[in-house]
Design an enzyme around this catalytic site. Structure first.
Site, PDB file in Angstrom:
ATOM      1  N   GLU A 146      -8.147 -12.406 -10.302  1.00  0.00           N
ATOM      2  CA  GLU A 146      -9.649 -12.335  -9.221  1.00  0.00           C
ATOM      3  C   GLU A 146      -8.878 -13.396  -8.121  1.00  0.00           C
ATOM      4  O   GLU A 146      -7.979 -14.011  -8.081  1.00  0.00           O
ATOM      5  CB  GLU A 146     -10.644 -13.019  -9.875  1.00  0.00           C
ATOM      6  CG  GLU A 146     -10.277 -14.267 -11.077  1.00  0.00           C
ATOM      7  CD  GLU A 146      -9.727 -15.652 -10.217  1.00  0.00           C
ATOM      8  OE1 GLU A 146     -10.194 -15.961  -9.219  1.00  0.00           O
ATOM      9  OE2 GLU A 146      -8.819 -16.237 -10.955  1.00  0.00           O
ATOM     10  N   GLY A 157      -4.761 -18.264 -10.478  1.00  0.00           N
ATOM     11  CA  GLY A 157      -5.634 -17.227 -10.423  1.00  0.00           C
ATOM     12  C   GLY A 157      -4.668 -16.050  -9.932  1.00  0.00           C
ATOM     13  O   GLY A 157      -3.395 -15.967 -10.160  1.00  0.00           O
ATOM     14  N   GLU A 158      -5.324 -14.889  -9.326  1.00  0.00           N
ATOM     15  CA  GLU A 158      -4.675 -13.795  -8.754  1.00  0.00           C
ATOM     16  C   GLU A 158      -4.075 -12.938  -9.964  1.00  0.00           C
ATOM     17  O   GLU A 158      -3.479 -12.097  -9.608  1.00  0.00           O
ATOM     18  CB  GLU A 158      -3.625 -14.189  -7.839  1.00  0.00           C
ATOM     19  CG  GLU A 158      -3.914 -15.027  -6.656  1.00  0.00           C
ATOM     20  CD  GLU A 158      -2.767 -15.458  -5.791  1.00  0.00           C
ATOM     21  OE1 GLU A 158      -1.604 -14.873  -6.015  1.00  0.00           O
ATOM     22  OE2 GLU A 158      -2.713 -16.247  -4.574  1.00  0.00           O
ATOM     23  N   GLY A 159      -4.398 -13.344 -11.155  1.00  0.00           N
ATOM     24  CA  GLY A 159      -3.837 -12.433 -12.335  1.00  0.00           C
ATOM     25  C   GLY A 159      -2.208 -13.068 -12.515  1.00  0.00           C
ATOM     26  O   GLY A 159      -1.430 -12.314 -13.017  1.00  0.00           O
TER      27      GLY A 159
END
EC number: 2.4.2.21
Length: 341
Positions: A166, A308-310
């Protein structure tokens, strides 16, 4: 494959989908385990590398799993609760980072390339942030179902493994609010510094979460209503994508605190709701380790990450690939002429 077009018409429609989940293939998992017993190593000596392959086999329904089609989805959303001073960064950074993803300049771009995974970034109505949940629901039913459906439609049957991540300035606040609502213990237990707020900012997060829980007290007995009232569009999309992965027999690597909080309602709705998922890592964000423990999801990695960001999920793809390579290409005792015990 042509895009799916799913639209959940009501919370009850979505709830019914969450209660009707495939169980995975015992036969495929058993076949993987039997092959492991023939390979040139002491039984169980590769630890979780062995159980990872059995997990892949179970949810792919294959005696010999494959990882030809691996995809990372990053869902992006904005949050009205940032008006409460809960983030160290302004909301416009969400849009700027989506542009950075498109330009190949973010950490997830590099990690996806190294992992042999395709990257799909899906912005969700960034110009209209989710509501400030201290004042109003983050999403009404229609907006929540639309975001869930967007995530659901992203995951297709042709994928072998997916990672969810996300991007959304302020989204550790809704993640902590959802965790508090689902598992109790008070906001302070679940609230961390996110992108790096100071002590005053941390206290503002706690106050905002407590205000949200009080305002939406009537919704706190229902995991879906919790997700709508306290979450955000990217969290709802991750929930929908995780549900679609289960329906489509696609195993899932979960990222950090926000991603885990986004899918936690599925575990509350169904006792094995997250059985097709593996926690890729435990992040440095306060609350994530507690949340993984509450969900019974031991993490693969503990690297102090909190981006985050995967990013953590994508990094773990390399471990999954290594596990499958050993399983598929090691010699058996008979093939290698090695004496068994």
């Amino acid at each position: 494959m042509s895009p799916q077009t799913t639209s959940f018409k009501s919370l009850e429609d979505l709830r019914a989908a969450c209660l009707d989940l495939p169980a995975g293939s015992d036969a495929a998992a058993g076949a993987v385990a039997r092959r492991q017993d023939t390979l040139t190593k002491p039984p169980g000596s590769l630890g979780r590398l062995e159980t990872i392959v059995a997990w892949l086999g179970r949810w792919q329904g294959r005696d010999m799993p494959k990882l030809d089609a691996v995809k990372v989805f990053v869902f992006a959303g904005n949050h009205g609760v940032t008006a409460q001073g809960v983030s160290a960064y302004p909301s416009e950074v969400t849009v700027q980072m989506v542009a950075n993803f498109a330009g190949g300049g973010a950490a997830i771009n590099q990690l996806a390339r190294i992992a042999g995974a395709k990257l799909d970034v899906i912005p969700l109505d960034l110009e209209h942030p989710a509501g400030d949940f201290t004042q109003i629901p983050a999403m009404d039913e229609q907006a929540f179902l639309a975001a869930v459906s967007a995530g659901y439609d992203a995951v297709t049957k042709d994928l072998d493994l997916v990672c969810f991540g996300e991007m959304g300035i302020g989204n550790t606040t809704p993640a902590a609010a959802i965790s508090t609502a689902l598992f109790g213990g008070g906001a302070e237990k679940w609230t961390g510094r996110g992108t790096g707020v100071d002590d005053a900012g941390l206290q503002r997060k706690v106050v905002a979460i407590e205000a949200g829980l009080k305002r939406h007290a009537d919704s706190l007995s229902d995991p879906l209503k919790i997700a709508a009232a306290l979450g955000g569009r990217e969290l709802a999309a991750i929930f929908g994508a995780t549900l679609a992965a289960r329906k489509n027999n696609v195993p899932v690597l979960l990222d950090g605190f926000v991603c885990t909080a986004a899918v936690a309602p599925l575990a509350r709705l169904h006792p094995t709701g997250l059985a097709h998922t593996v926690a890729a890592h435990v992040s440095a964000e306060a609350g994530h380790r507690r949340l993984l423990e509450a969900l019974g999801l031991p993490p693969l990695l503990d690297l102090g990450m909190r981006l985050g960001e995967g990013s953590g999920a994508c990094l773990a793809v390399n471990i999954v690939r290594s596990a499958l390579e050993c399983h598929a290409k090691m010699a058996s005792f008979a093939e290698a002429g090695v004496s068994e015990k």
